[in-house]
Scaffold this motif. Structure first.
Motif, PDB file in Angstrom:
ATOM      1  N   ARG A  58     -11.085   3.837 -14.950  1.00 19.23           N
ATOM      2  CA  ARG A  58     -10.405   2.609 -15.366  1.00 19.23           C
ATOM      3  C   ARG A  58      -9.548   2.055 -14.223  1.00 19.23           C
ATOM      4  O   ARG A  58      -9.581   0.856 -13.935  1.00 19.23           O
ATOM      5  CB  ARG A  58      -9.537   2.902 -16.591  1.00 19.23           C
ATOM      6  N   MET A  59      -8.787   2.913 -13.551  1.00 17.69           N
ATOM      7  CA  MET A  59      -7.927   2.452 -12.461  1.00 17.69           C
ATOM      8  C   MET A  59      -8.747   2.033 -11.240  1.00 17.69           C
ATOM      9  O   MET A  59      -8.400   1.090 -10.535  1.00 17.69           O
ATOM     10  CB  MET A  59      -6.922   3.542 -12.088  1.00 17.69           C
ATOM     11  N   PHE A  60      -9.845   2.740 -10.996  1.00 20.31           N
ATOM     12  CA  PHE A  60     -10.732   2.367  -9.890  1.00 20.31           C
ATOM     13  C   PHE A  60     -11.313   0.981 -10.127  1.00 20.31           C
ATOM     14  O   PHE A  60     -11.340   0.130  -9.223  1.00 20.31           O
ATOM     15  CB  PHE A  60     -11.844   3.413  -9.772  1.00 20.31           C
ATOM     16  N   GLN A  61     -11.750   0.720 -11.356  1.00 17.31           N
ATOM     17  CA  GLN A  61     -12.274  -0.600 -11.701  1.00 17.31           C
ATOM     18  C   GLN A  61     -11.189  -1.674 -11.589  1.00 17.31           C
ATOM     19  O   GLN A  61     -11.449  -2.793 -11.144  1.00 17.31           O
ATOM     20  CB  GLN A  61     -12.854  -0.586 -13.124  1.00 17.31           C
ATOM     21  N   LEU A  62      -9.968  -1.330 -11.997  1.00 14.03           N
ATOM     22  CA  LEU A  62      -8.864  -2.273 -11.864  1.00 14.03           C
ATOM     23  C   LEU A  62      -8.599  -2.583 -10.395  1.00 14.03           C
ATOM     24  O   LEU A  62      -8.364  -3.747 -10.025  1.00 14.03           O
ATOM     25  CB  LEU A  62      -7.603  -1.717 -12.524  1.00 14.03           C
ATOM     26  N   GLY A  63      -8.640  -1.560  -9.553  1.00  9.15           N
ATOM     27  CA  GLY A  63      -8.460  -1.784  -8.122  1.00  9.15           C
ATOM     28  C   GLY A  63      -9.537  -2.692  -7.560  1.00  9.15           C
ATOM     29  O   GLY A  63      -9.258  -3.606  -6.772  1.00  9.15           O
ATOM     30  N   ALA A  90      -0.006 -14.075   0.023  1.00  8.95           N
ATOM     31  CA  ALA A  90       0.042 -13.596  -1.365  1.00  8.95           C
ATOM     32  C   ALA A  90      -1.211 -12.781  -1.699  1.00  8.95           C
ATOM     33  O   ALA A  90      -1.130 -11.718  -2.333  1.00  8.95           O
ATOM     34  CB  ALA A  90       0.181 -14.773  -2.320  1.00  8.95           C
ATOM     35  N   GLY A  91      -2.361 -13.280  -1.253  1.00  2.64           N
ATOM     36  CA  GLY A  91      -3.598 -12.548  -1.489  1.00  2.64           C
ATOM     37  C   GLY A  91      -3.604 -11.196  -0.819  1.00  2.64           C
ATOM     38  O   GLY A  91      -4.102 -10.209  -1.385  1.00  2.64           O
ATOM     39  N   ARG A  92      -3.047 -11.123   0.368  1.00  4.00           N
ATOM     40  CA  ARG A  92      -3.009  -9.845   1.081  1.00  4.00           C
ATOM     41  C   ARG A  92      -2.037  -8.870   0.421  1.00  4.00           C
ATOM     42  O   ARG A  92      -2.268  -7.653   0.447  1.00  4.00           O
ATOM     43  CB  ARG A  92      -2.619 -10.088   2.534  1.00  4.00           C
ATOM     44  N   PHE A  93      -0.957  -9.349  -0.170  1.00  6.52           N
ATOM     45  CA  PHE A  93      -0.077  -8.463  -0.928  1.00  6.52           C
ATOM     46  C   PHE A  93      -0.859  -7.826  -2.082  1.00  6.52           C
ATOM     47  O   PHE A  93      -0.778  -6.612  -2.315  1.00  6.52           O
ATOM     48  CB  PHE A  93       1.124  -9.242  -1.466  1.00  6.52           C
ATOM     49  N   ILE A  94      -1.610  -8.654  -2.808  1.00  5.42           N
ATOM     50  CA  ILE A  94      -2.434  -8.127  -3.907  1.00  5.42           C
ATOM     51  C   ILE A  94      -3.471  -7.154  -3.359  1.00  5.42           C
ATOM     52  O   ILE A  94      -3.750  -6.105  -3.947  1.00  5.42           O
ATOM     53  CB  ILE A  94      -3.118  -9.285  -4.652  1.00  5.42           C
ATOM     54  N   GLN A  95      -4.029  -7.492  -2.213  1.00  2.00           N
ATOM     55  CA  GLN A  95      -5.057  -6.654  -1.613  1.00  2.00           C
ATOM     56  C   GLN A  95      -4.499  -5.294  -1.196  1.00  2.00           C
ATOM     57  O   GLN A  95      -5.220  -4.284  -1.227  1.00  2.00           O
ATOM     58  CB  GLN A  95      -5.644  -7.369  -0.394  1.00  2.00           C
ATOM     59  N   GLY A  96      -3.221  -5.243  -0.823  1.00  5.53           N
ATOM     60  CA  GLY A  96      -2.607  -3.962  -0.485  1.00  5.53           C
ATOM     61  C   GLY A  96      -2.594  -3.021  -1.676  1.00  5.53           C
ATOM     62  O   GLY A  96      -2.901  -1.825  -1.553  1.00  5.53           O
ATOM     63  N   ALA A  97      -2.244  -3.559  -2.855  1.00  4.41           N
ATOM     64  CA  ALA A  97      -2.269  -2.748  -4.082  1.00  4.41           C
ATOM     65  C   ALA A  97      -3.692  -2.357  -4.432  1.00  4.41           C
ATOM     66  O   ALA A  97      -3.961  -1.213  -4.835  1.00  4.41           O
ATOM     67  CB  ALA A  97      -1.626  -3.529  -5.225  1.00  4.41           C
ATOM     68  N   ALA A  98      -4.625  -3.306  -4.285  1.00  4.68           N
ATOM     69  CA  ALA A  98      -6.020  -3.031  -4.620  1.00  4.68           C
ATOM     70  C   ALA A  98      -6.617  -1.970  -3.710  1.00  4.68           C
ATOM     71  O   ALA A  98      -7.266  -1.018  -4.172  1.00  4.68           O
ATOM     72  CB  ALA A  98      -6.834  -4.327  -4.520  1.00  4.68           C
ATOM     73  N   GLY A  99      -6.389  -2.126  -2.400  1.00  4.91           N
ATOM     74  CA  GLY A  99      -6.980  -1.201  -1.447  1.00  4.91           C
ATOM     75  C   GLY A  99      -6.505   0.226  -1.641  1.00  4.91           C
ATOM     76  O   GLY A  99      -7.305   1.174  -1.640  1.00  4.91           O
ATOM     77  N   SER A 100      -5.201   0.424  -1.818  1.00  8.87           N
ATOM     78  CA  SER A 100      -4.679   1.773  -1.991  1.00  8.87           C
ATOM     79  C   SER A 100      -5.164   2.382  -3.307  1.00  8.87           C
ATOM     80  O   SER A 100      -5.436   3.588  -3.380  1.00  8.87           O
ATOM     81  CB  SER A 100      -3.148   1.760  -1.943  1.00  8.87           C
ATOM     82  N   GLY A 107       0.816  -1.214   0.000  1.00 10.85           N
ATOM     83  CA  GLY A 107       0.000   0.000   0.000  1.00 10.85           C
ATOM     84  C   GLY A 107       0.842   1.254   0.000  1.00 10.85           C
ATOM     85  O   GLY A 107       0.540   2.228  -0.702  1.00 10.85           O
ATOM     86  N   ALA A 108       1.934   1.251   0.784  1.00 13.21           N
ATOM     87  CA  ALA A 108       2.835   2.410   0.832  1.00 13.21           C
ATOM     88  C   ALA A 108       3.461   2.669  -0.526  1.00 13.21           C
ATOM     89  O   ALA A 108       3.625   3.825  -0.945  1.00 13.21           O
ATOM     90  CB  ALA A 108       3.924   2.179   1.881  1.00 13.21           C
ATOM     91  N   ALA A 109       3.823   1.600  -1.231  1.00  8.58           N
ATOM     92  CA  ALA A 109       4.472   1.748  -2.530  1.00  8.58           C
ATOM     93  C   ALA A 109       3.509   2.218  -3.609  1.00  8.58           C
ATOM     94  O   ALA A 109       3.912   2.922  -4.537  1.00  8.58           O
ATOM     95  CB  ALA A 109       5.106   0.418  -2.942  1.00  8.58           C
ATOM     96  N   VAL A 110       2.224   1.862  -3.481  1.00  6.75           N
ATOM     97  CA  VAL A 110       1.282   2.046  -4.583  1.00  6.75           C
ATOM     98  C   VAL A 110       0.363   3.252  -4.401  1.00  6.75           C
ATOM     99  O   VAL A 110      -0.157   3.779  -5.385  1.00  6.75           O
ATOM    100  CB  VAL A 110       0.452   0.754  -4.760  1.00  6.75           C
TER     101      VAL A 110
END
Length: 497
Positions: free
Chosen positions: A78-83, A105-115, A60-63
């Motif tokens: 588009r980015m909101f839908q991707l998130g 692994a899922g939570r890593f993806i979720q960090g990018a999605a949430g931010s 999340g910090a990185a993204v």
């Protein structure tokens, strides 16, 4: 477009963004409650599963800043839908996981999605409204974020007992799909044609490379040895990546972090205060979730543990909206300093924990910690965007939002290490498990108390060279969500005096 269709589309944006921020923040705050159940079900140690919490914050910090930039360039919708899509995919991956590795692994993806959801959702909401309606919409978004964060632990506890720990993620996946459908039907695309199309991908990667080895060193240092080659190598990589980050930010057209902002004393001090606040509250929730549920301490069920966190979450939510007017009367930095002092006192009381303590003894110090956090978060966030000119507000808010994720990741990793290593050392010395756990909790609380005292120092460093918020209703909404996201206040864009 008719007035009716315009209202419908504006309402659709509001529904999609508020519902998504509510579910993202509820998901984030619920996970710590789920860790013991996930550990028992997957056979993965809780110490390893702390990466499900710290990894989320690390990514999340990185993204968080980059996702907003991508929305400005390639389209916010588009980015909101991707998130949202990434959020749904991560929930399905976690829900289907039979191992700790899958959950992490899922939570890593979720960090990018949430931010991405938070950054682009707020942008969509801001663009879709103007004037008083924009203030109202952003205030509702902030209220949804605050409610989600407060309700998360309780929802997680309820669902573990009813559906198993997977239930939270299946429900969240369903809500994510609903948000995608609303967005597809009602939200129009928007971008910022005046923004350069350059994206600081290098800075994004280097933020992750700076934090990842640091968190690994904090997590494994007690096992590897603090002076071991492995620990030293991780810290060396962190320093190298940090130096590389500074070098990249000096050269790119649109940097992730405008290094010139670091010359602003108010911004630096308020950002450090935000980092400390986010770090200590996340560390506390992580450790208490484990301690409350351990059979050798209180032995709570997940539902009972979720209920046990309510004094902290309720105290934070209730006091935060009252803070702006208080700050307008006596001064923002005074309120920040007083808030951190109260938080430090609450942590000090928890630091006296004994194996014989029952839950009732925790209630008052938990309320004190929460009230102190509520007092410090709002004025610090307000100062971070009030001390810069209007054209730098976006960059300043990006810095403070990144700081929240950094604080949560680093402090949680540190707390997990202290708690587990002190407990293990006491057990090795022949002390009973319950007493060893109490010693681990006490050590963690004292470290968080020291950090909170450092927050008092940041209030002094902040000084008074920035415009103060007026204490409006919008300021109260911003303060209520300040422990999760920086929202504009009546002081925003005032610049340093």
């Amino acid at each position: 477009m008719t007035a009716t269709s315009t209202a419908a589309k504006t309402g659709g944006v509001l529904a999609a963004t508020c519902l998504s921020t509510l579910v993202v923040n509820a998901n984030t705050s619920a996970v710590s409650i789920l860790l013991p159940a996930i550990s028992q079900d997957t056979g993965t140690s809780v110490n390893t599963l702390q990466w499900a919490v710290t990894g989320y914050s690390l990514i999340g910090a990185a993204v968080i800043v980059t996702s907003g930039s991508l929305g400005d360039v390639f389209g916010r919708r588009r980015m909101f839908q991707l998130g949202l899509l990434l959020f749904v995919v991560s929930c399905v991956l976690i829900g289907l996981s039979t191992s700790g590795a899958g959950v992490i692994a899922g939570r890593f993806i979720q960090g990018a999605a949430g931010s991405t959801i938070l950054a682009c959702g707020l942008s969509l909401l801001t663009v879709a409204n103007s004037g008083d309606e924009q203030l109202r919409a952003v205030s509702l978004w902030g209220a949804a974020a605050a409610v989600g964060a407060a309700a998360g632990p309780l929802i997680g506890g309820v669902l573990v007992d009813i559906t198993g720990w997977q239930g939270l993620f299946w429900i969240d996946a369903g809500v994510g799909l609903v948000c995608m459908a609303i967005t597809w039907r009602t939200v129009e695309e928007s971008n910022d044609p005046s923004r350069p199309r350059s994206i600081d991908y290098g800075g994004t990667v280097l933020v992750a490379l700076t934090l990842g080895p640091l968190i690994l060193a904090l997590s494994q240092g007690s096992v590897w040895g603090w002076t071991s080659l492995a620990t030293f190598s991780c810290l060396l990589l962190t320093v190298a990546a940090g130096v590389g980050f500074v070098a990249v930010e000096q050269r790119v057209a649109v940097p992730l972090l405008d290094l010139a902002l670091l010359r602003n004393r108010v911004l630096v001090a308020s950002t450090v205060a935000i980092l400390i606040g986010a770090g200590t509250i996340n560390a506390l929730m992580y450790v208490l979730s484990l301690w409350f549920q351990d059979p050798s301490s209180l032995g709570f069920t997940p539902l009972q543990a979720g209920l046990a966190t309510l004094p902290a979450t309720a105290g934070l939510v209730v006091v935060a909206p009252l803070v702006p007017r208080f700050a307008a009367r006596i001064g923002g930095r005074q309120v920040v300093g007083l808030g951190f002092a109260i938080t430090a006192a609450g942590f000090a009381v928890v630091g006296l924990v004994d194996a014989d303590w029952r839950y009732g003894i925790f209630v008052l110090p938990l309320i004190a910690i929460a009230v102190g956090m509520g007092m410090s978060n709002g004025p610090a966030s307000s100062a971070s965007t009030a001390c810069v000119p209007a054209h730098q507000v976006g960059s300043a808010s990006g810095v403070s939002n990144m700081a929240r994720y950094v604080g949560a990741a680093v402090a949680t990793a540190l707390a997990a290490t202290i708690y587990s290593s002190v407990t293990a050392n006491r057990v090795d010395e022949g002390i009973a498990q319950g007493e060893a756990l109490a010693a681990g909790l006490a050590a963690t609380a004292w470290v968080m108390a020291v950090f909170s005292v450092a927050g008092v120092a940041m209030a002094v460093v902040m000084g008074r060279r920035y415009r103060a918020a007026q204490g409006t209703l919008e300021d109260s909404a911003a303060a209520a969500s300040a422990h999760m996201h920086t929202l504009p206040t009546s002081a925003t864009g005032g610049g340093a005096r």
